[in-house]
Design a protein around this motif. Structure first.
Motif, short mmCIF file in Angstrom:
data_model
loop_
_atom_site.label_atom_id
_atom_site.label_comp_id
_atom_site.label_asym_id
_atom_site.label_seq_id
_atom_site.Cartn_x
_atom_site.Cartn_y
_atom_site.Cartn_z
N ALA A 180 0.95 -1.18 0.08
CA ALA A 180 0.08 -0.04 -0.06
C ALA A 180 0.84 1.21 -0.04
CB ALA A 180 -0.99 0.24 1.11
N LEU A 181 1.82 1.17 0.87
CA LEU A 181 2.95 2.32 0.95
C LEU A 181 3.51 2.64 -0.32
CD1 LEU A 181 3.98 2.01 4.63
CD2 LEU A 181 2.61 3.60 3.73
N GLU A 182 3.90 1.55 -0.94
CA GLU A 182 4.70 1.68 -2.11
C GLU A 182 3.71 2.27 -3.45
OE1 GLU A 182 7.26 -1.93 -2.85
OE2 GLU A 182 6.64 -1.47 -5.11
N MET A 183 2.51 1.78 -3.49
CA MET A 183 1.60 2.03 -4.46
C MET A 183 1.33 3.69 -4.30
SD MET A 183 -0.99 -0.88 -5.22
CE MET A 183 -1.33 -1.55 -3.57
N LEU A 184 1.19 4.00 -2.90
CA LEU A 184 0.82 5.42 -2.80
C LEU A 184 2.03 6.53 -2.81
CD1 LEU A 184 -2.01 4.58 -0.05
CD2 LEU A 184 -2.38 5.60 -2.46
N SER A 185 3.04 6.09 -2.28
CA SER A 185 4.13 6.92 -2.51
C SER A 185 4.12 8.19 -1.63
CB SER A 185 4.75 7.42 -3.80
OG SER A 185 5.02 6.44 -4.77
N ILE A 186 3.66 8.26 -0.36
CA ILE A 186 3.05 9.33 0.35
C ILE A 186 4.52 10.02 0.82
CG2 ILE A 186 2.13 9.85 2.62
CD1 ILE A 186 0.61 7.03 2.35
N ALA A 187 4.58 11.21 0.56
CA ALA A 187 5.44 12.18 0.95
C ALA A 187 5.22 12.79 2.17
CB ALA A 187 5.59 13.12 -0.26
N PRO A 188 6.31 13.16 2.91
CA PRO A 188 5.78 13.88 4.24
C PRO A 188 5.01 15.16 3.77
CG PRO A 188 8.42 13.30 4.29
CD PRO A 188 7.61 13.01 2.70
N GLY A 189 4.17 15.41 4.58
CA GLY A 189 3.30 16.58 4.46
C GLY A 189 2.15 16.13 3.47
N ALA A 190 2.03 14.98 3.10
CA ALA A 190 0.76 14.75 2.07
C ALA A 190 -0.34 14.66 2.88
CB ALA A 190 1.08 13.33 1.33
N ARG A 191 -1.59 15.05 1.97
CA ARG A 191 -3.06 14.66 2.60
C ARG A 191 -3.50 13.26 2.09
NH1 ARG A 191 -4.72 19.73 -0.69
NH2 ARG A 191 -3.22 18.41 -1.94
N VAL A 192 -3.89 12.44 2.89
CA VAL A 192 -4.04 10.92 2.46
C VAL A 192 -5.42 10.99 3.06
CG1 VAL A 192 -3.34 8.89 2.71
CG2 VAL A 192 -1.52 10.45 3.00
N LEU A 193 -6.24 9.99 1.99
CA LEU A 193 -7.62 9.57 2.35
C LEU A 193 -7.69 7.97 2.43
CD1 LEU A 193 -10.68 10.26 2.84
CD2 LEU A 193 -10.89 10.28 0.50
N ASP A 194 -8.15 7.62 3.60
CA ASP A 194 -8.34 6.07 3.42
C ASP A 194 -9.77 5.82 3.63
OD1 ASP A 194 -7.97 3.39 3.91
OD2 ASP A 194 -7.21 3.22 5.80
N VAL A 195 -10.44 5.47 2.20
CA VAL A 195 -11.77 5.22 1.96
C VAL A 195 -12.12 3.88 2.64
CG1 VAL A 195 -13.59 5.03 0.25
CG2 VAL A 195 -11.61 6.65 0.09
N ALA A 196 -13.15 3.86 3.26
CA ALA A 196 -13.79 2.63 3.95
C ALA A 196 -12.38 2.01 4.85
CB ALA A 196 -14.11 1.62 3.21
N CYS A 197 -12.27 2.88 5.83
CA CYS A 197 -10.95 2.61 6.61
C CYS A 197 -10.95 1.47 7.58
CB CYS A 197 -10.22 3.96 7.24
SG CYS A 197 -11.45 4.44 8.32
N GLY A 198 -12.19 1.17 8.00
CA GLY A 198 -12.53 0.04 8.84
C GLY A 198 -11.74 0.30 10.27
N PRO A 199 -11.20 -0.41 10.89
CA PRO A 199 -10.70 -0.14 12.46
C PRO A 199 -9.41 0.87 12.08
CG PRO A 199 -10.18 -2.23 12.02
CD PRO A 199 -10.99 -1.90 10.51
N GLY A 200 -8.92 1.42 10.88
CA GLY A 200 -7.80 2.32 10.87
C GLY A 200 -6.57 1.21 10.89
#
Ligand SMILES: C[S@@+](CC[C@H](N)C(=O)[O-])C[C@H]1O[C@@H](n2cnc3c(N)ncnc32)[C@H](O)[C@@H]1O
Length: 265
Positions: free
Chosen positions: A95-115
């Motif tokens: 998941a982290l590789e596919m999303l390439s989240i950079a520091p400071g990013a705004r991220v949405l977890d849709v249907a996040c369940g228990p987080g």
């Protein structure tokens, strides 16, 4: 003029991550719509957008969140992806590789369940970033709130098919193990693409039809029995490409598919 959401007295006492999440909303909420009594922002109240099938109703139960992360989710992943498929840790890395989240990013977890993934994203986005976990299940969100310590994560009880956020609000959007339970998955996908910023990334994990049985027949049987939708092998990748995303990649493992792509910068 300053955004009234950020300055009104009613919102001054909100937890900071929720206040920051509200700044990403499409239209301001009136004070009586801002219900954060349970630690998440509840946009649904008595409304329930989840479907009537058993598999969908289970997500609302009080018991499932208690066994979800240790037992239900890993077992479901094994059934879907087989014994040689990715384990929980590997799935999180993917998941982290596919999303390439950079520091400071705004991220949405849709249907996040228990987080369970939301917390990883919060770590990757760092203190200047913001992660919003959205789900329709009050019991899942109660667990998410209880188990999340990051001060850059906010939870929202809302409908994936009618995201409350403005266009292009997020740099990365994840929707894992949920599209097949959402009543109108293609509507949710449209919403995901709408709120994805230029240059942003999306990652999906969903079911995948394999073998000789036609997609429509597989879906009719499995959905009829369990409430779980079976997506065609090309269906999600094609939908993302059709919505203008580029670099769309798909990895099929067992009866699951990981699909990712990006919005042109
Ligand atoms: C199997 S859990 C997935 C949790 C997490 N993403 C994971 O990968 O483990 C599916 C979630 O989808 C949520 N869900 C189903 N329909 C929804 C909808 N219309 N809007 C928001 N969440 C929904 C359920 O409440 C449930 O928490």
């Amino acid at each position: 003029m300053a955004d009234p959401l950020l300055v009104s007295d009613e919102h001054r006492a909100l937890p900071p991550p929720i206040e920051r999440a509200l700044a990403l909303f499409e239209s301001p909420l009136s004070p009586d719509e801002v219900d954060v009594r349970r630690g998440y922002l509840d946009l649904l109240g008595e409304r329930d957008p989840t479907g009537a099938h058993l598999g969908q109703r289970l997500m609302l139960s009080r018991v499932l969140p208690l066994i979800y992360q240790r037992f239900w989710r890993p077992t479901g992943a094994r059934l879907l992806m087989g014994l040689t498929g990715p384990d929980t840790g590997e799935e999180h890395r993917m998941a982290l590789e596919m999303l390439s989240i950079a520091p400071g990013a705004r991220v949405l977890d849709v249907a996040c369940g228990p987080g369970n993934f939301t917390r990883d994203f919060a770590t990757a986005a760092g203190g200047d970033g913001l992660v919003v976990g959205l789900d329709a299940s009050a019991s899942m969100l109660a667990t998410a709130v209880r188990e999340t310590e990051s001060d850059n994560a906010a939870y929202v009880r809302g409908d994936a098919c009618a995201l409350p956020f403005r266009d292009a609000a997020f740099d990365a959007i994840c929707c894992f193990a949920a599209l097949y339970l959402i009543e109108e998955p293609m509507r949710a996908l449209e919403e995901i693409v709408r709120v994805l910023a230029p240059g942003g990334r999306v990652a999906l994990l969903a079911s995948c039809n394999r073998g000789p049985v036609p997609d429509r027949l597989s879906n009719a049987v499995v959905r009829g029995l369990s409430g779980v939708r079976v997506f065609g092998r090309e269906e999600l990748a094609r939908a993302l490409t059709g919505a203008g995303l580029v670099g769309v990649e798909q990895r099929v493992i067992g009866l699951a598919q990981f699909v990712s792509g990006g919005r042109p910068a």
